[in-house]
Design an enzyme around this catalytic site. Structure first.
Site, PDB file in Angstrom:
ATOM      1  CG  HIS A   7      24.461  28.618  -9.092  1.00 41.58           C
ATOM      2  ND1 HIS A   7      24.940  27.705  -9.982  1.00 41.58           N
ATOM      3  CD2 HIS A   7      25.222  28.513  -7.987  1.00 41.58           C
ATOM      4  CE1 HIS A   7      25.966  27.050  -9.438  1.00 41.58           C
ATOM      5  NE2 HIS A   7      26.158  27.529  -8.226  1.00 41.58           N
TER       6      HIS A   7
HETATM    7  N1  UDP Z   1      20.998  19.877  -9.452  1.00 46.52           N
HETATM    8  C1  UDP Z   1      19.744  19.374  -9.151  1.00 46.52           C
HETATM    9  N2  UDP Z   1      18.639  20.071  -9.552  1.00 46.52           N
HETATM   10  C2  UDP Z   1      18.734  21.264 -10.233  1.00 46.52           C
HETATM   11  C3  UDP Z   1      20.024  21.764 -10.534  1.00 46.52           C
HETATM   12  C4  UDP Z   1      21.143  21.042 -10.124  1.00 46.52           C
HETATM   13  O1  UDP Z   1      19.610  18.297  -8.552  1.00 46.52           O
HETATM   14  O2  UDP Z   1      17.695  21.857 -10.552  1.00 46.52           O
HETATM   15  C5  UDP Z   1      22.192  19.138  -8.979  1.00 46.52           C
HETATM   16  C6  UDP Z   1      23.234  18.807 -10.024  1.00 46.52           C
HETATM   17  O3  UDP Z   1      22.974  17.583 -10.675  1.00 46.52           O
HETATM   18  C7  UDP Z   1      24.510  18.751  -9.192  1.00 46.52           C
HETATM   19  C8  UDP Z   1      24.269  19.781  -8.118  1.00 46.52           C
HETATM   20  O4  UDP Z   1      22.870  19.979  -8.063  1.00 46.52           O
HETATM   21  O5  UDP Z   1      24.638  17.470  -8.591  1.00 46.52           O
HETATM   22  C9  UDP Z   1      24.993  21.065  -8.441  1.00 46.52           C
HETATM   23  O6  UDP Z   1      24.617  22.034  -7.568  1.00 46.52           O
HETATM   24  P1  UDP Z   1      24.863  23.588  -7.858  1.00 46.52           P
HETATM   25  O7  UDP Z   1      24.952  23.824  -9.312  1.00 46.52           O
HETATM   26  O8  UDP Z   1      23.850  24.331  -7.081  1.00 46.52           O
HETATM   27  O9  UDP Z   1      26.256  23.862  -7.126  1.00 46.52           O
HETATM   28  P2  UDP Z   1      27.787  23.789  -7.561  1.00 46.52           P
HETATM   29  O10 UDP Z   1      28.061  22.419  -8.088  1.00 46.52           O
HETATM   30  O11 UDP Z   1      28.077  24.876  -8.539  1.00 46.52           O
HETATM   31  O12 UDP Z   1      28.511  24.016  -6.261  1.00 46.52           O
END
Ligand code: UDP
Length: 358
Positions: free
Chosen positions: A207
């Site tokens: 993403h």
């Molecule tokens: N997550 C979720 N459903 C999904 C994809 C990710 O619940 O379809 C959760 C994942 O377990 C983690 C969080 O979302 O706790 C991560 O979010 P994201 O990857 O959007 O953001 P980043 O961590 O890169 O800031």
């Protein structure tokens, strides 16, 4: 109980990080949740409030603008108006992580001279053009109390001249949330729903801005990994940003697409996958805790402990490296190792410190 804490959040990873914190802090303090509206839909927002015991926000902004910067300016305008009316009631603000809503809340709280804490302070990728890095730097340098997930993050802050007295190494609230929901993951029926089998699939998420702008590159990568993992399914869980970039869903034999999933479904997929490939920061932390190999689709990470003590391997989009790791993994399994203070008790440590500070 006269003191009122306002927790500011706006996007999916924020909701996961505040769940454990809210549920600990509420025992001692009155808390309001302010939702800046960066993620709006049920599947990216409301479902997390519902599943993770976070109460309905005190206010939730509804945004019309579409790009990161125009939405940021819209959030700033709305939060500024809100704080003008509300600021006398706030003893302390809390901002979390590194999303645009984190930046907005930090800037607005600072302008209104409201003290605030930053949870997950001090992470640095050393790439200032990464939007999340810019958001973190602003939040760290404007906040009054900085809670870090690792000692290395604390060191980063000290190196940037932030007063040691205001930095607290407490561990990781996202891991607290994982601990407190361990019983819920086994109940998920997602494997059956998607018709995939335990250990027979690769879980993929992409993403980040840098990875979703060049669709040709993304496409080539998907084609190549579908060949490398020819004997597994690849489950690509799509983030709204990938869908918005009009990524043309390729029909490839072993590739399965899914809409964003709820937290219980997603973590149960991490647990059941052969390995995870992702550019998500939060997922590289969760895989470390769950002892699952995570191939990070970036050229660096702001979470070096996940590489040093955890299970994270930086592969970027290097498909030769991915193929090599895959063939080795078929022979050896990985051992789980512990990252310091990622023990499910970070929110309690934060609450103790906050109680002394306000
Ligand atoms: N997550 C979720 N459903 C999904 C994809 C990710 O619940 O379809 C959760 C994942 O377990 C983690 C969080 O979302 O706790 C991560 O979010 P994201 O990857 O959007 O953001 P980043 O961590 O890169 O800031």
């Amino acid at each position: 109980m006269n003191k009122k804490i306002y927790i500011f959040c706006g996007a999916r990873p924020n909701f996961i990080k505040i769940s454990s914190l809210y549920n600990v802090l509420k025992k001692y303090l009155k808390i309001e949740i302010i939702h800046l509206g960066q993620h709006q839909d049920f599947i990216m927002s409301d479902i997390f409030f519902k599943n993770l015991n976070i109460p309905k926000p005190y206010i939730k902004f509804s945004l019309k603008k579409k790009t990161s910067l125009t939405r940021t300016s819209e959030m700033i305008e709305k939060l500024d108006n809100f704080l003008k009316k509300e600021k006398k009631k706030i003893s302390l603000g809390i901002v979390v992580g590194d999303v645009d809503a984190t930046f907005v809340a930090s800037v607005c709280l600072n302008r209104h001279k409201i003290k605030f804490a930053h949870i997950e302070a001090g992470l640095r990728s050393k790439n200032k053009y990464m939007p999340e890095e810019a958001n973190r730097i602003v939040a760290d340098h404007l906040s009054d109390f900085l809670f870090t997930t690792t000692l290395n993050a604390k060191k980063n802050l000290i190196n940037e001249g932030i007063n040691k007295k205001n930095i607290f190494f407490v561990g990781n609230t996202m891991i607290d949330t994982l601990y407190s929901n361990l019983n819920n993951f086994s109940k998920s029926k997602i494997l059956n729903n998607l018709k995939i089998k335990d250990n027979k699939f690769i879980l993929l998420t992409i993403h980040r801005k840098e990875n979703t702008e060049d669709l040709l590159k993304l496409d080539n990568f998907i084609k190549k990994i579908s060949k490398i993992f020819y004997d597994k399914k690849i489950l690509f869980v799509l983030h709204p940003r990938v869908l918005k970039s009009r990524y043309n869903l390729k029909i490839i034999n072993n590739l399965i697409y899914s809409k964003p999933l709820n937290y219980f479904e997603f973590i149960s997929l991490i647990k059941k996958s052969f390995l995870v490939m992702t550019d998500s920061g939060g997922v590289s932390e969760e895989t470390s805790m769950l002892g699952k190999i995570c191939l990070t689709l970036r050229d660096r990470t702001e979470r070096p402990e996940t590489v040093k003590y955890g299970t994270n391997i930086i592969v970027n989009f290097n498909t030769n490296k991915i193929a090599k790791i895959y063939s080795q993994m078929k022979k050896n399994r990985v051992k789980k190792s512990k990252i310091k203070l990622w023990d499910g008790k970070s929110s309690k440590r934060i609450a103790k410190i906050i109680m002394k500070k306000i």
